[in-house]
Structure formats: C-alpha cells, structure tokens
Design a protein around this motif. Structure first.
Motif, PDB file in Angstrom:
ATOM      1  N   ALA A   1     -82.258  86.331  52.761  1.00 45.00           N
ATOM      2  CA  ALA A   1     -83.331  86.386  53.393  1.00 45.00           C
ATOM      3  C   ALA A   1     -84.535  86.097  52.380  1.00 45.00           C
ATOM      4  CB  ALA A   1     -83.267  87.761  53.944  1.00 45.00           C
ATOM      5  N   ALA A   2     -85.673  86.646  52.642  1.00 45.15           N
ATOM      6  CA  ALA A   2     -86.820  86.191  52.341  1.00 45.15           C
ATOM      7  C   ALA A   2     -87.055  87.074  50.908  1.00 45.15           C
ATOM      8  CB  ALA A   2     -88.251  86.488  53.064  1.00 45.15           C
ATOM      9  N   ASP A   3     -86.475  88.201  50.987  1.00 41.68           N
ATOM     10  CA  ASP A   3     -86.577  89.144  49.851  1.00 41.68           C
ATOM     11  C   ASP A   3     -85.172  89.665  49.248  1.00 41.68           C
ATOM     12  OD1 ASP A   3     -86.156  90.787  51.800  1.00 41.68           O
ATOM     13  OD2 ASP A   3     -87.645  92.268  51.436  1.00 41.68           O
ATOM     14  N   HIS A   4     -83.948  89.346  49.857  1.00 38.91           N
ATOM     15  CA  HIS A   4     -82.779  89.853  49.544  1.00 38.91           C
ATOM     16  C   HIS A   4     -81.626  88.767  49.880  1.00 38.91           C
ATOM     17  CE1 HIS A   4     -82.948  91.051  53.737  1.00 38.91           C
ATOM     18  NE2 HIS A   4     -81.413  90.988  53.789  1.00 38.91           N
ATOM     19  N   ALA A   5     -80.637  89.191  49.168  1.00 33.56           N
ATOM     20  CA  ALA A   5     -79.337  88.650  49.545  1.00 33.56           C
ATOM     21  C   ALA A   5     -78.179  89.522  49.932  1.00 33.56           C
ATOM     22  CB  ALA A   5     -78.871  87.383  48.401  1.00 33.56           C
ATOM     23  N   VAL A   6     -77.260  88.996  50.680  1.00 40.65           N
ATOM     24  CA  VAL A   6     -76.029  89.682  50.864  1.00 40.65           C
ATOM     25  C   VAL A   6     -74.801  89.144  50.264  1.00 40.65           C
ATOM     26  CG1 VAL A   6     -74.266  90.981  52.465  1.00 40.65           C
ATOM     27  CG2 VAL A   6     -76.801  90.764  52.906  1.00 40.65           C
ATOM     28  N   ILE A   7     -74.204  89.744  49.496  1.00 42.45           N
ATOM     29  CA  ILE A   7     -72.876  89.323  48.567  1.00 42.45           C
ATOM     30  C   ILE A   7     -71.555  90.034  48.965  1.00 42.45           C
ATOM     31  CG2 ILE A   7     -71.705  88.525  46.374  1.00 42.45           C
ATOM     32  CD1 ILE A   7     -74.623  87.367  46.877  1.00 42.45           C
ATOM     33  N   ASP A   8     -70.899  89.213  49.568  1.00 41.54           N
ATOM     34  CA  ASP A   8     -69.588  89.709  50.192  1.00 41.54           C
ATOM     35  C   ASP A   8     -68.597  89.758  48.916  1.00 41.54           C
ATOM     36  OD1 ASP A   8     -66.755  90.016  51.031  1.00 41.54           O
ATOM     37  OD2 ASP A   8     -67.654  89.273  53.254  1.00 41.54           O
ATOM     38  N   VAL A   9     -68.107  91.035  48.664  1.00 43.00           N
ATOM     39  CA  VAL A   9     -67.289  91.150  47.430  1.00 43.00           C
ATOM     40  C   VAL A   9     -65.987  91.862  48.129  1.00 43.00           C
ATOM     41  CG1 VAL A   9     -66.613  92.332  44.982  1.00 43.00           C
ATOM     42  CG2 VAL A   9     -69.068  91.482  45.880  1.00 43.00           C
ATOM     43  N   GLY A  10     -64.790  91.369  48.189  1.00 46.28           N
ATOM     44  CA  GLY A  10     -63.768  91.853  48.903  1.00 46.28           C
ATOM     45  C   GLY A  10     -63.749  92.461  50.341  1.00 46.28           C
ATOM     46  N   GLY A  11     -64.977  91.777  50.944  1.00 46.05           N
ATOM     47  CA  GLY A  11     -65.003  92.299  52.441  1.00 46.05           C
ATOM     48  C   GLY A  11     -66.113  93.593  52.502  1.00 46.05           C
ATOM     49  N   ILE A  12     -66.627  93.671  51.529  1.00 49.01           N
ATOM     50  CA  ILE A  12     -67.895  94.789  51.565  1.00 49.01           C
ATOM     51  C   ILE A  12     -68.814  93.874  51.038  1.00 49.01           C
ATOM     52  CG2 ILE A  12     -69.080  96.913  50.472  1.00 49.01           C
ATOM     53  CD1 ILE A  12     -66.168  97.531  49.791  1.00 49.01           C
ATOM     54  N   GLY A  13     -70.197  93.960  51.968  1.00 48.71           N
ATOM     55  CA  GLY A  13     -71.288  93.242  51.897  1.00 48.71           C
ATOM     56  C   GLY A  13     -72.382  93.893  51.081  1.00 48.71           C
ATOM     57  N   TYR A  14     -72.862  93.698  50.025  1.00 46.32           N
ATOM     58  CA  TYR A  14     -73.741  94.279  49.016  1.00 46.32           C
ATOM     59  C   TYR A  14     -75.257  93.618  49.070  1.00 46.32           C
ATOM     60  CZ  TYR A  14     -70.012  96.886  46.776  1.00 46.32           C
ATOM     61  OH  TYR A  14     -68.722  97.490  46.314  1.00 46.32           O
ATOM     62  N   LEU A  15     -76.117  94.420  49.558  1.00 46.05           N
ATOM     63  CA  LEU A  15     -77.531  93.821  49.752  1.00 46.05           C
ATOM     64  C   LEU A  15     -78.139  94.178  48.727  1.00 46.05           C
ATOM     65  CD1 LEU A  15     -79.730  94.300  52.796  1.00 46.05           C
ATOM     66  CD2 LEU A  15     -80.416  94.558  50.498  1.00 46.05           C
ATOM     67  N   ALA A  16     -78.510  93.028  47.931  1.00 43.69           N
ATOM     68  CA  ALA A  16     -79.417  93.007  46.660  1.00 43.69           C
ATOM     69  C   ALA A  16     -80.763  92.362  47.010  1.00 43.69           C
ATOM     70  CB  ALA A  16     -78.600  92.522  45.625  1.00 43.69           C
ATOM     71  N   SER A  17     -81.825  93.089  46.690  1.00 45.69           N
ATOM     72  CA  SER A  17     -83.311  92.610  46.578  1.00 45.69           C
ATOM     73  C   SER A  17     -83.152  91.753  45.340  1.00 45.69           C
ATOM     74  CB  SER A  17     -84.282  93.858  46.278  1.00 45.69           C
ATOM     75  OG  SER A  17     -84.126  94.711  47.599  1.00 45.69           O
ATOM     76  N   MET A  18     -83.996  90.652  45.659  1.00 47.14           N
ATOM     77  CA  MET A  18     -84.116  89.582  44.628  1.00 47.14           C
ATOM     78  C   MET A  18     -85.422  89.125  44.720  1.00 47.14           C
ATOM     79  SD  MET A  18     -80.392  88.061  45.017  1.00 47.14           S
ATOM     80  CE  MET A  18     -80.252  86.836  43.567  1.00 47.14           C
ATOM     81  N   SER A  19     -85.837  88.547  43.434  1.00 41.76           N
ATOM     82  CA  SER A  19     -87.281  87.602  43.405  1.00 41.76           C
ATOM     83  C   SER A  19     -86.978  86.160  44.017  1.00 41.76           C
ATOM     84  CB  SER A  19     -87.560  87.251  41.850  1.00 41.76           C
ATOM     85  OG  SER A  19     -86.515  86.191  41.167  1.00 41.76           O
ATOM     86  N   THR A  20     -87.943  85.594  44.608  1.00 43.01           N
ATOM     87  CA  THR A  20     -87.712  84.224  45.186  1.00 43.01           C
ATOM     88  C   THR A  20     -86.918  83.350  44.364  1.00 43.01           C
ATOM     89  OG1 THR A  20     -89.999  83.696  44.382  1.00 43.01           O
ATOM     90  CG2 THR A  20     -89.796  84.773  46.863  1.00 43.01           C
ATOM     91  N   LYS A  21     -87.329  83.368  43.064  1.00 39.92           N
ATOM     92  CA  LYS A  21     -86.703  82.309  42.177  1.00 39.92           C
ATOM     93  C   LYS A  21     -85.189  82.503  42.020  1.00 39.92           C
ATOM     94  CE  LYS A  21     -90.718  81.774  39.014  1.00 39.92           C
ATOM     95  NZ  LYS A  21     -90.889  80.084  39.582  1.00 39.92           N
ATOM     96  N   SER A  22     -84.604  83.742  41.942  1.00 42.89           N
ATOM     97  CA  SER A  22     -83.382  84.004  41.994  1.00 42.89           C
ATOM     98  C   SER A  22     -82.768  83.601  43.402  1.00 42.89           C
ATOM     99  CB  SER A  22     -83.184  85.390  41.607  1.00 42.89           C
ATOM    100  OG  SER A  22     -82.845  85.817  40.316  1.00 42.89           O
ATOM    101  N   LEU A  23     -83.244  83.988  44.458  1.00 41.60           N
ATOM    102  CA  LEU A  23     -82.784  83.535  45.655  1.00 41.60           C
ATOM    103  C   LEU A  23     -82.861  82.094  45.848  1.00 41.60           C
ATOM    104  CD1 LEU A  23     -84.758  86.135  47.784  1.00 41.60           C
ATOM    105  CD2 LEU A  23     -82.224  86.028  47.550  1.00 41.60           C
ATOM    106  N   ALA A  24     -83.640  81.243  45.437  1.00 42.35           N
ATOM    107  CA  ALA A  24     -83.705  80.026  45.349  1.00 42.35           C
ATOM    108  C   ALA A  24     -82.763  79.207  44.437  1.00 42.35           C
ATOM    109  CB  ALA A  24     -84.993  79.386  45.011  1.00 42.35           C
ATOM    110  N   ALA A  25     -81.973  79.887  43.497  1.00 43.85           N
ATOM    111  CA  ALA A  25     -81.051  79.532  42.727  1.00 43.85           C
ATOM    112  C   ALA A  25     -79.693  79.893  43.109  1.00 43.85           C
ATOM    113  CB  ALA A  25     -81.169  80.271  41.322  1.00 43.85           C
ATOM    114  N   LEU A  26     -79.360  80.741  44.274  1.00 42.23           N
ATOM    115  CA  LEU A  26     -78.214  80.966  44.873  1.00 42.23           C
ATOM    116  C   LEU A  26     -77.635  79.808  45.628  1.00 42.23           C
ATOM    117  CD1 LEU A  26     -78.721  84.556  46.659  1.00 42.23           C
ATOM    118  CD2 LEU A  26     -77.343  83.943  44.617  1.00 42.23           C
TER     119      LEU A  26
END
Length: 199
Positions: A13-38
C-alpha cells in the motif's frame, strides 16, 4: 525482537506492506523508498524490522536494508521525532542522503520531508551531528559497511544522488574538489556550496 521477515509479498500500500511468513501476514509500515524496492506481490522478499510497543499499541516498521533501519533508530532517538516522522524523512532521503544533509547542516533538505519543519530538521542535525563522523557511510550496522574501496568523490556522489540531485549536476558540482581522498564530508560540503551558488 523480530529482526527481519522473510516471505512472500502479500500486498503493498502507500505506507505499508504485508509480508506472508508461513501463512501469517505481518503488516509493516515502511518508507516510500523501501516500498518501491520491494518485488511484486507474490514474490519473495526479506524486510528488516523494528518492533515498537507503546501505550497506543504494537507497531512493526520495515526497511529494505540495514542502513535504513539504523537511520530510523537514530532518528526516533531525536527528541520530538516519532516513527512516522522518521519514515517521512527516509521517504525523501535515503540513508546516504540523510547522512550528507546532517554532515553539511542542510536543514532544507531534511525539512523537505512532509511533516518535518525547519526546527525539527535543525534538531535532527544538532542531536545527530556530534554522533556521526563517517560521512555518507555512517548509517551502517556492524558487518554491513561499505567495501572500503570507494573514494570521497564516489561516496559524495552517492550522497548527492540520495538527496535528489541528478548525476550530471552532482558530478559537475564535485569537479575541482582537492581535499583528502577520504574526506567524504568535505566533498559533500564543497558540492552543496557550488550547487547552492548555481541556484
């Protein structure tokens, strides 16, 4: 502490990403630069993290690399700078650019971040400048430093690019610098003075 998340990118999303680790979704707030690098959704990613627990709840913050995480931890240690403000700064300046701005006492570059006024930018410079003495490579963790082969001009160029200057104007501004080969901060100050004079 959760040091990092390794898994599939479930959503960005605009200010966060959700990473699925073993079926659990972790929501992490991130900078736009880090989001763009995903990578794209469905692909594997490793996101370095900081977990913060406060009266308002638990929050997880994510970073593309260790340098950005270190910069975030430095920023939130500054009086009046919270996690959202720190991410705002890191959305405008990468760690090298932020280090260069602090070294050159460039409050304008830091206050370009949404929600960061001139006083806050000056406080960041005041509180962090005395603790940082390695030019644009200061935001690194043990074992995550530079290769050691780059010259002051190479590091200064990287810092200027991180501050938003083009490669052409950055190289032009660095021409004529005759300081020590390891004087990253001196090269950055020299270039910023020339760039300021050109405006």
């Amino acid at each position: 502490m959760i040091d990092y998340l390794s898994g599939e990118v479930a959503a960005v999303a605009a200010d966060h990403a959700v990473i699925d680790v073993g079926g659990i979704g972790y929501l992490a707030s991130m900078s736009t630069k880090s989001l763009a690098a995903l990578p794209a959704a469905g692909q594997y990613a490793r996101v370095y993290t900081v977990l913060q627990v406060s009266d308002s709840g638990v929050a997880l913050y994510g970073f593309a690399d260790l340098a950005e995480r270190t910069a975030f931890n430095k920023l939130v240690g500054v009086k009046g700078i919270g996690p959202k403000a720190a991410l705002s700064v890191l959305s405008v300046l990468n760690p090298a650019g932020l280090a260069a701005a602090i070294s050159a006492e460039d409050d304008q570059a830091i206050s370009a971040a949404p929600g960061i006024g001139k006083k806050s930018a000056q406080r960041i410079i005041l509180e962090l400048k005395g603790t940082l003495d390695e030019g644009p490579n200061l935001f690194t963790e043990p074992g995550a430093g530079s290769s050691g082969g780059a010259s002051a001009l190479d590091d200064a160029l990287a810092a200027l690019l991180g501050m938003g200057f083009s490669e052409a104007e950055s190289k032009l501004a660095l021409q004529g610098f005759d300081g020590a080969p390891t004087d990253d901060a001196g090269a950055i100050r020299y270039a910023l003075k020339r760039l300021g004079a050109a405006k």
